[in-house]
Enzyme design. Sequence first.
Site, mmCIF file in Angstrom:
data_model
loop_
_atom_site.group_PDB
_atom_site.id
_atom_site.type_symbol
_atom_site.label_atom_id
_atom_site.label_comp_id
_atom_site.label_asym_id
_atom_site.label_seq_id
_atom_site.Cartn_x
_atom_site.Cartn_y
_atom_site.Cartn_z
ATOM 1 N N HIS A 79 0.825 -1.218 0.000
ATOM 2 C CA HIS A 79 0.000 0.000 0.000
ATOM 3 C C HIS A 79 0.861 1.272 0.000
ATOM 4 O O HIS A 79 0.501 2.283 0.601
ATOM 5 C CB HIS A 79 -0.949 0.025 1.201
ATOM 6 C CG HIS A 79 -1.949 -1.092 1.213
ATOM 7 N ND1 HIS A 79 -3.227 -0.945 0.734
ATOM 8 C CD2 HIS A 79 -1.861 -2.368 1.640
ATOM 9 C CE1 HIS A 79 -3.879 -2.095 0.882
ATOM 10 N NE2 HIS A 79 -3.075 -2.970 1.417
ATOM 11 N N ASN A 152 -10.378 -2.793 2.298
ATOM 12 C CA ASN A 152 -10.039 -2.799 0.876
ATOM 13 C C ASN A 152 -11.283 -2.538 0.045
ATOM 14 O O ASN A 152 -12.393 -2.531 0.576
ATOM 15 C CB ASN A 152 -9.467 -4.163 0.480
ATOM 16 C CG ASN A 152 -7.994 -4.323 0.846
ATOM 17 O OD1 ASN A 152 -7.302 -3.349 1.108
ATOM 18 N ND2 ASN A 152 -7.529 -5.550 0.860
ATOM 19 N N HIS A 343 -4.167 0.990 11.864
ATOM 20 C CA HIS A 343 -3.969 -0.278 12.578
ATOM 21 C C HIS A 343 -5.337 -0.877 12.900
ATOM 22 O O HIS A 343 -6.125 -0.229 13.593
ATOM 23 C CB HIS A 343 -3.189 0.011 13.863
ATOM 24 C CG HIS A 343 -2.801 -1.215 14.629
ATOM 25 N ND1 HIS A 343 -3.227 -2.479 14.303
ATOM 26 C CD2 HIS A 343 -2.008 -1.371 15.705
ATOM 27 C CE1 HIS A 343 -2.720 -3.351 15.153
ATOM 28 N NE2 HIS A 343 -1.982 -2.704 16.023
#
Length: 709
Positions: A79, A152, A343
Amino acid sequence: MAKKKSVGKTPVNVKLQQLEEHKESGLDEFLSTNQGLKINDNQNSLKAGERGATLLEDFILREKITHFDHERIPERIVHARGSAAHGIFELYESMSQFTRAGFLQKKGTVTPVFVRFSTVAGSRGSTDLARDVRGFAVKFYTEEGNYDLVGNNMPVFFIQDAMKFPDLVHAVKPEPHHEMPQAASAHDTFWDFISLMPESMHMIMWAMSDRAIPRSLRMMEGFGVHTFRFVNASNQAFFVKFHWKPLLGIHSVAWDEAQKISGKDPDFHRRDLWEAIEAGAFPEWELGVQIIPEKDEHKFEFDLLDPTKLIPEELVPVKIIGKMTLNRNPDNFFAETEQVAFHPGHLVPGIDFTNDPLLQGRLFSYTDTQLSRLGSPNFHEIPINRPVAPLHNNQRDGHMRQMINKGEVSYHPNSIGNGCPFQAKAAEGGFVSYNERIDARKVRARSRSFFDHFSQATLFFNSQSEPEKNHIIDALRFELGKVERPAIRERMLGLLTQVDRTLAAKVAEGLGIPVPKVPEMPLNHSIPADGDPKKFQPTKVKSSIERSEALSMANTIKNTIKSRQIAFLIADGVDASAIDIMRSSLEAGGARVKLIAPRLGSVKSTKGDIAVDMSFLTATSVVFDAIYIPGGKGSVEKLAAEADAVHFVNEAYRHCKAIATAEDATAFLDVTAVVQDEAVITNGNAKAFINAIAKHRLWEREKGRKVPA
Ligand code: HDE
C-alpha cells in the site's frame, strides 16, 4: 477525588501557541534555521575566500543538507502508493442496540475522519491505474479514541492465514532478481504462487474483474473484509461486516484505457480525488453493516471467520447506518498522507475482533511496521495520528518524543501522583475485551470449514453481466499470457475449471492451449510437511444462491453525471451558442467541461474569441468520460482534418463512452470509426447525452466492434 490531568498548559506551550498565532498572522515569515535563527543568505555557502573551499563551520548549510538527506522514510511495504483526504462521518440512526461505541450511539453524531486510499503492490511513485486491489483505510477520530477501519475495495482476501502474507506479497511484488514488473501482477512469481493456492480463487475473480481498475477512488466500494464483533452495553455480541457504498455508484475503466492512463497521467486517481474536493464535489459513501446474532454463527454454508468468503446480501441485508463525506484535501502530503499510521487494532469500546486468522496476524503487523517506517514508538504523536480523546499514561521517552510529561510519577500504582492516571471502569468508557469462551488445544491447523475454495468464486462469476464476464476472461488471458512458464498456465486452467468450465475454456482458447479434459479437484500445495494431501483436498459446497445482485457493478447507481469530465472538441469557426447550451446543461448536472482545440490560446467562435483549456498535445480521451463536438462550419472541417481529433473520438468510442455531436457536426463522425448506437447522440440533445453519460459506459458496444485506436 478529582482526577488530575497529567499534562497541562506549561509556559513553554503558551509561548509556542503565541508564536504559532503570530506566524499564522503572516507578519513574521523570515527564512530561518530549525532553531529559529533568521537566515541572511540562502544562496551561498560559507567559504574561505570567494573562490575558496567551503568551511565545515557552515552550520546553516549542514543543517539544510542533513535534513534533505533524510527527507525520505521507508515506503510502506504494501500500500505504498496512496492518496488521502479529511472528512466527516455522520450517523443516520442509533446503533445502541448492537454496539456501545460512542460515535454510533446518537443519530446525527458527527465524527472527523481521515481516509487513505492506496494500491497494494506498486512503489510509492507507481501508476494509479495498475490492476490491483485498492486499500480503503478510514481513521475515525472519536471521543473515545481513534478507531481505524482498515479495509479494501474488495470484500475478500487472497489468503486465509496471516502466515501466508509475506509469501503472497513476495510473489506479487516485482521479481527480486531484476525488480520487474512494477505495480503489476502479470508475471510468473505471482501466478506460480496463486496456482498452488486454491484458497485464492475467489479473490482472483475479484482482482481480474473491473473492480481492480476503478474509474475513480470516489466510485469504489470499501469493505472491512473480516467479520468483526459489535458488543452492546449489556455485553451482548453480534458479528458484523462493514461496507462503504459510494453515492456515485461503482464504476471502472477499460483495461486498454487503464494501461494508456498509466502513461498519460499516472496520477489520474490522485488528481481526480484532489480536484473533486477542490471543486466542492465532495465524495460520499454510506456506511453499511451486515449484522449476525451470535447464535447464528454456524448457520451459513461457509465459515464467518474465513476471509475468503463474503456474506451474500441476499442472506444478510446491508443496513445503512451513516454517511462519510470527504471535504478537505490534506495541507501536506508527507505530513498527513505519508505519515498516517493505521492499525486494525485501533479500537473503541463496543467494537471487537473475531478469531479470523488473517485479522489476528494483522493485529501484530501494523504497530511493528510503523516502528520501522516512522522510526519511533512515538508515531502516535505525529499530528495526523493524534487522537482527539485525551491521552494519559505512563509511557515515556523514545525517539522524537513530543509530549513533555511533568512530575516524578511514571508508574502505576502510585500514591505520589494521587494514583493518576486512573484505570477506567467499563461504565466510564474503559475498554473490556469481549469474553469469548475458549476451550481448545494448541494446534497449527486450519479448520475444515475453510476448505471450500470455489463455490463463492463461481457465485461471483455467475453474478456478473456479460461484458463483466468478458472482461474477467480478457484479464486472465492478459495476465497468464505474460506468464512465461507453461506449467503455471496449465495449473491455473485446472483451478479455473473448478470455478466455471466455460470461463476456463475461453481463457484456454486465448492462451492457445487445451483446457484440461477431466476437471480434477486440484491439490492444495499449502500444507504442512507432515500433512496428508488427501486431508487438505479442497472442496466445493453447493451454494444456496446462484447469483447475487450486489456483486455486479452493472446493477449500481447510473443516474448521475456529478463530477464527470466532458471534453468539447473545438476549432476556429465553432458555434459559440452550441457550446453554451450544452455546457450549461452538463454543468447543471454537476459535470465539468474542458475545451480542447488543435492549439492552446483561443479559438475564433461565432461570438468572438473563446479561451482553450487544453490542446490535443496535452489532452487525451482516456481521462475524459464523454465527448461533445459542437457545430460551426470551419470548426468541424478543421477537426475532421486533424488526426489527433479523429483518434480522440475513435479511442473514446472504443472505450464505450458517450459521444454527442451538434446536428451540424454529425459529418465529423464520417471520418471516424463511430457506428451509431444508443450512446452516440447526433442531434445535440443534452438530455439524451446526460442519460448516456450517467450510464457510465455502453459496454455492449465492445461486442464484435473492434476499433483500431
Ligand atoms: Fe494490510 N498491511 N496486511 N491488509 N493493509 C499494511 O501497514 C498486513 C490486509 C490494508 O493507507 C501495512 O502501515 C498483514 C487485509 C490497508 O496506510 C502492514 C496482512 C486488508 C493498508 C500490513 C494484511 C488490508 C494496509 C503496510 C495479513 C483489508 C494501507 C503499511 C495478515 C482488510 C493503510 C502499514 C494505509 C497496510 C500488514 C492483510 C488492508 C505491513 C500482515 C486483509 C488498506 O502492516
